[in-house]
Design an enzyme around this catalytic site. Structure first.
Site, PDB file in Angstrom:
ATOM      1  N   GLY A 129      38.078  46.780  44.400  1.00  0.00           N
ATOM      2  CA  GLY A 129      36.579  46.330  44.739  1.00  0.00           C
ATOM      3  C   GLY A 129      36.668  45.450  45.867  1.00  0.00           C
ATOM      4  N   CYS A 130      35.728  44.654  45.835  1.00  0.00           N
ATOM      5  CA  CYS A 130      35.509  43.639  47.021  1.00  0.00           C
ATOM      6  C   CYS A 130      36.669  42.978  47.185  1.00  0.00           C
ATOM      7  CB  CYS A 130      34.140  42.965  46.755  1.00  0.00           C
ATOM      8  SG  CYS A 130      34.132  41.453  48.031  1.00  0.00           S
ATOM      9  N   PHE A 131      37.119  42.915  48.587  1.00  0.00           N
ATOM     10  CA  PHE A 131      38.380  42.100  48.646  1.00  0.00           C
ATOM     11  C   PHE A 131      38.141  40.539  48.596  1.00  0.00           C
ATOM     12  CE2 PHE A 131      38.253  43.920  53.328  1.00  0.00           C
ATOM     13  CZ  PHE A 131      37.261  43.115  53.520  1.00  0.00           C
ATOM     14  N   TRP A 132      37.031  39.986  48.772  1.00  0.00           N
ATOM     15  CA  TRP A 132      36.656  38.730  48.698  1.00  0.00           C
ATOM     16  C   TRP A 132      37.054  38.172  47.438  1.00  0.00           C
ATOM     17  CZ3 TRP A 132      31.072  38.602  51.093  1.00  0.00           C
ATOM     18  CH2 TRP A 132      31.075  39.024  52.333  1.00  0.00           C
ATOM     19  N   CYS A 133      36.738  39.153  46.286  1.00  0.00           N
ATOM     20  CA  CYS A 133      36.987  38.548  44.773  1.00  0.00           C
ATOM     21  C   CYS A 133      38.413  38.710  44.518  1.00  0.00           C
ATOM     22  CB  CYS A 133      36.272  39.410  43.972  1.00  0.00           C
ATOM     23  SG  CYS A 133      34.343  39.627  44.113  1.00  0.00           S
TER      24      CYS A 133
END
Length: 181
Positions: free
Chosen positions: A11-15
């Site tokens: 998923g989102c690499f920020w998370c």
């Protein structure tokens, strides 16, 4: 130290960057792109879904402090591996669940973990995580690196990342770096 690499798309690499940064034994986490055909892709190209790349985190870890199996468990527990090309509101192949292995041993461990989680019925639907050889990793733009830690008061960080992080910390408390607790 026994330095090794792991590369995950969940998923989102920020998370996911925020989650793996707090694990004991993890030395470095970089956000980036891999698994596609475009050379030196940009975030905007990735968002269009035409590059074939996934948003990933590239992890450097000390295998004497945390095992690849422990990283795999963190990977599976930090996202929904049963949704194809989607994590929450993030939709597209760039958000696919993927393990990009760096050795035959990592491939075998990933496949064994999927079998174990499937046999134990940990998830209520089939795991769709792809297990693929690691290819060229392209580091994401600088503003994506260390995103959560640099932007904790932004709405996305407060509403999406922080709750995921809190849940993860509770479940993996014995594996969390002491300075985080």
């Amino acid at each position: 130290m026994n330095i090794q690499k792991a590369t995950f798309g969940n998923g989102c690499f920020w998370c996911t960057e925020a989650i793996f940064q707090i694990l004991k034994g993890v030395i470095k986490v970089r956000s980036g792109y891999t698994g596609g055909h475009t050379i030196n892709p940009t975030y905007m190209e990735i968002c269009n879904g035409d590059t074939g790349h996934a948003e990933v985190i590239d992890i450097e870890f000390d295998a004497d402090a945390i095992s690849y199996d422990e990283l795999l468990l963190a990977f599976f527990k930090s996202h929904n591996p049963t949704t194809l090309n989607r994590q929450g509101n993030d939709v597209g192949t760039q958000y696919r669940s993927a393990i990009f292995y760096h050795s035959e041993e990592q491939k075998q461990q990933a496949e064994q973990m999927i079998k174990k989680l499937t046999d134990e019925k940990v998830f209520d639907r089939p795991i769709v995580t792809e297990v693929t050889p690691a290819s060229e990793f392209y580091k994401a733009e600088d503003y994506h690196q260390n995103y959560y830690n640099d932007n904790t008061l932004k709405p996305y960080c407060m509403v999406v990342i922080q709750p995921k992080l809190n849940k993860f910390i509770k479940e993996f408390v014995e594996k969390i770096k002491p300075e985080v607790l």
